[in-house]
Scaffold this motif. Structure first.
Motif, PDB file in Angstrom:
ATOM      1  N   ASN A  48       0.817  -1.216   0.000  1.00  0.00           N
ATOM      2  CA  ASN A  48       0.000   0.000   0.000  1.00  0.00           C
ATOM      3  C   ASN A  48       0.846   1.258   0.000  1.00  0.00           C
ATOM      4  OD1 ASN A  48      -2.450  -1.316  -0.043  1.00  0.00           O
ATOM      5  ND2 ASN A  48      -2.611  -1.391   2.177  1.00  0.00           N
ATOM      6  N   ILE A  88       1.892   2.008  -3.688  1.00  0.00           N
ATOM      7  CA  ILE A  88       0.843   2.369  -4.634  1.00  0.00           C
ATOM      8  C   ILE A  88       0.129   3.661  -4.217  1.00  0.00           C
ATOM      9  CG2 ILE A  88      -1.083   1.019  -3.725  1.00  0.00           C
ATOM     10  CD1 ILE A  88      -0.066   1.210  -7.391  1.00  0.00           C
ATOM     11  N   PHE A  89      -0.105   3.867  -2.935  1.00  0.00           N
ATOM     12  CA  PHE A  89      -0.737   5.106  -2.492  1.00  0.00           C
ATOM     13  C   PHE A  89       0.189   6.303  -2.706  1.00  0.00           C
ATOM     14  CE2 PHE A  89      -3.638   2.554   0.438  1.00  0.00           C
ATOM     15  CZ  PHE A  89      -4.703   2.657  -0.426  1.00  0.00           C
ATOM     16  N   LEU A 147       0.080   7.049  -6.429  1.00  0.00           N
ATOM     17  CA  LEU A 147      -1.174   7.726  -6.787  1.00  0.00           C
ATOM     18  C   LEU A 147      -1.153   9.191  -6.359  1.00  0.00           C
ATOM     19  CD1 LEU A 147      -3.923   5.088  -5.988  1.00  0.00           C
ATOM     20  CD2 LEU A 147      -3.713   6.367  -8.106  1.00  0.00           C
ATOM     21  N   LEU A 161     -12.007   0.758 -11.962  1.00  0.00           N
ATOM     22  CA  LEU A 161     -12.404   0.214 -10.663  1.00  0.00           C
ATOM     23  C   LEU A 161     -13.643  -0.662 -10.786  1.00  0.00           C
ATOM     24  CD1 LEU A 161     -11.810   3.215  -8.242  1.00  0.00           C
ATOM     25  CD2 LEU A 161     -10.401   1.184  -8.545  1.00  0.00           C
ATOM     26  N   GLY A 166      -7.272  -6.328  -3.692  1.00  0.00           N
ATOM     27  CA  GLY A 166      -7.300  -4.887  -3.541  1.00  0.00           C
ATOM     28  C   GLY A 166      -6.089  -4.201  -4.144  1.00  0.00           C
ATOM     29  N   ARG A 172      -6.076  -1.120  -6.864  1.00  0.00           N
ATOM     30  CA  ARG A 172      -5.362   0.148  -6.724  1.00  0.00           C
ATOM     31  C   ARG A 172      -4.362   0.352  -7.859  1.00  0.00           C
ATOM     32  NH1 ARG A 172      -6.090  -1.725  -1.550  1.00  0.00           N
ATOM     33  NH2 ARG A 172      -4.077  -2.766  -1.479  1.00  0.00           N
ATOM     34  N   TYR A 173      -3.701  -0.718  -8.289  1.00  0.00           N
ATOM     35  CA  TYR A 173      -2.761  -0.617  -9.403  1.00  0.00           C
ATOM     36  C   TYR A 173      -3.498  -0.244 -10.693  1.00  0.00           C
ATOM     37  CZ  TYR A 173       0.914  -1.859 -12.685  1.00  0.00           C
ATOM     38  OH  TYR A 173       1.839  -1.825 -13.686  1.00  0.00           O
ATOM     39  N   ALA A 198      -6.236   1.501 -10.829  1.00  0.00           N
ATOM     40  CA  ALA A 198      -6.606   2.911 -10.678  1.00  0.00           C
ATOM     41  C   ALA A 198      -5.417   3.811 -11.009  1.00  0.00           C
ATOM     42  CB  ALA A 198      -7.093   3.185  -9.255  1.00  0.00           C
TER      43      ALA A 198
END
Length: 86
Positions: free
Chosen positions: A15, A18-19, A22, A47, A62, A66-67, A69
């Motif tokens: 996370n 990736i966060f 983003l 998504l 999940g 996220r990837y 997105a």
């Protein structure tokens, strides 16, 4: 590319990577004036498409959501079709 290699070897997407990606991508697109509403539409499309395999208990999670997105935000609406094909 780093996220893809980590996901391939460990079947896990951290996370914090990736966060952070983003967040930085969103800030960069905003500063350049390249963040538009259709980028957010692209993210919502990806998504919603990626939720189908998760709901069917396929090999998606999940992190993949996220990837996807991140990729949709990076590519934008005109190129997400190619992303889905590849």
């Amino acid at each position: 590319m780093v996220v893809s290699i980590i996901d391939w070897k460990k079947a896990y997407i951290p996370n914090r990577i990736i966060f952070s990606a983003l967040f930085v991508l969103g800030i960069m697109k905003y500063i350049e004036g390249d963040l538009h509403w259709h980028d957010l539409v692209a993210v919502l499309i990806i998504l919603s498409i990626f939720l189908i395999p998760i709901a069917l208990n396929m090999d998606f999670g999940g992190g993949d959501l996220r990837y996807g997105a991140f990729c949709a935000l990076f590519l934008g609406l005109p190129l997400i079709g190619w992303f889905l094909i590849i």
